[in-house]
Design a protein around this motif. Structure first.
Motif, PDB file in Angstrom:
ATOM      1  N   ARG A  15       0.835  -1.212   0.000  1.00  0.00           N
ATOM      2  CA  ARG A  15       0.000   0.000   0.000  1.00  0.00           C
ATOM      3  C   ARG A  15       0.867   1.258   0.000  1.00  0.00           C
ATOM      4  N   TRP A  16       1.948   1.246   0.805  1.00  0.00           N
ATOM      5  CA  TRP A  16       2.848   2.398   0.838  1.00  0.00           C
ATOM      6  C   TRP A  16       3.515   2.598  -0.517  1.00  0.00           C
ATOM      7  N   LYS A  17       3.918   1.516  -1.138  1.00  0.00           N
ATOM      8  CA  LYS A  17       4.602   1.590  -2.437  1.00  0.00           C
ATOM      9  C   LYS A  17       3.688   2.181  -3.508  1.00  0.00           C
ATOM     10  N   LYS A  18       2.390   1.934  -3.417  1.00  0.00           N
ATOM     11  CA  LYS A  18       1.440   2.401  -4.428  1.00  0.00           C
ATOM     12  C   LYS A  18       0.945   3.827  -4.203  1.00  0.00           C
ATOM     13  N   ARG A  19       1.280   4.422  -3.081  1.00  0.00           N
ATOM     14  CA  ARG A  19       0.800   5.779  -2.796  1.00  0.00           C
ATOM     15  C   ARG A  19       1.349   6.769  -3.813  1.00  0.00           C
ATOM     16  N   THR A  20       0.638   7.830  -4.024  1.00  0.00           N
ATOM     17  CA  THR A  20       1.065   8.840  -5.004  1.00  0.00           C
ATOM     18  C   THR A  20       1.307  10.203  -4.373  1.00  0.00           C
ATOM     19  N   ASP A  21       1.402  10.258  -3.053  1.00  0.00           N
ATOM     20  CA  ASP A  21       1.615  11.540  -2.390  1.00  0.00           C
ATOM     21  C   ASP A  21       3.102  11.881  -2.329  1.00  0.00           C
ATOM     22  N   ASN A  22       3.472  12.746  -1.448  1.00  0.00           N
ATOM     23  CA  ASN A  22       4.843  13.256  -1.391  1.00  0.00           C
ATOM     24  C   ASN A  22       5.806  12.427  -0.538  1.00  0.00           C
ATOM     25  N   VAL A  24       8.026  10.175  -0.888  1.00  0.00           N
ATOM     26  CA  VAL A  24       8.885   9.445  -1.826  1.00  0.00           C
ATOM     27  C   VAL A  24       9.847   8.517  -1.091  1.00  0.00           C
ATOM     28  N   ARG A  27       8.106   5.467   0.267  1.00  0.00           N
ATOM     29  CA  ARG A  27       7.763   4.547  -0.817  1.00  0.00           C
ATOM     30  C   ARG A  27       8.987   3.777  -1.285  1.00  0.00           C
ATOM     31  N   GLU A  31       9.596  -0.265  -1.058  1.00  0.00           N
ATOM     32  CA  GLU A  31       9.970  -1.054  -2.232  1.00  0.00           C
ATOM     33  C   GLU A  31      11.227  -1.880  -1.953  1.00  0.00           C
TER      34      GLU A  31
END
Length: 65
Positions: A15-22, A24, A27, A31
């Motif tokens: 879920r963390w890897k798929k987030r699109t917020d800031n 980075v 994420r 990964e």
């Protein structure tokens, strides 16, 4: 490098890897942990998350001392 990750932890990391917020860095760390849990070589993990092998190894050893 191999790390043990429980199924519940894997779900959280995905879920963390798929987030699109800031978040980075978070994420990228998620990964790297997912790769390590699958036994991927440190050199490959470092390349994928754009960090040095040493940085990846130090991150994976956090809390194991």
């Amino acid at each position: 490098m191999q790390v043990e990750v429980a199924p519940e932890e894997t779900a959280v990391l995905i879920r963390w890897k798929k987030r699109t917020d800031n978040y980075v860095l978070v994420r990228m760390k998620a990964e790297a942990i997912l790769y390590a849990s699958r036994g991927v070589d440190v050199g490959i993990i470092a390349e994928m998350v754009e960090r040095t092998e040493r940085t990846v190894q130090e991150g994976m050893n956090f809390g194991t001392t």
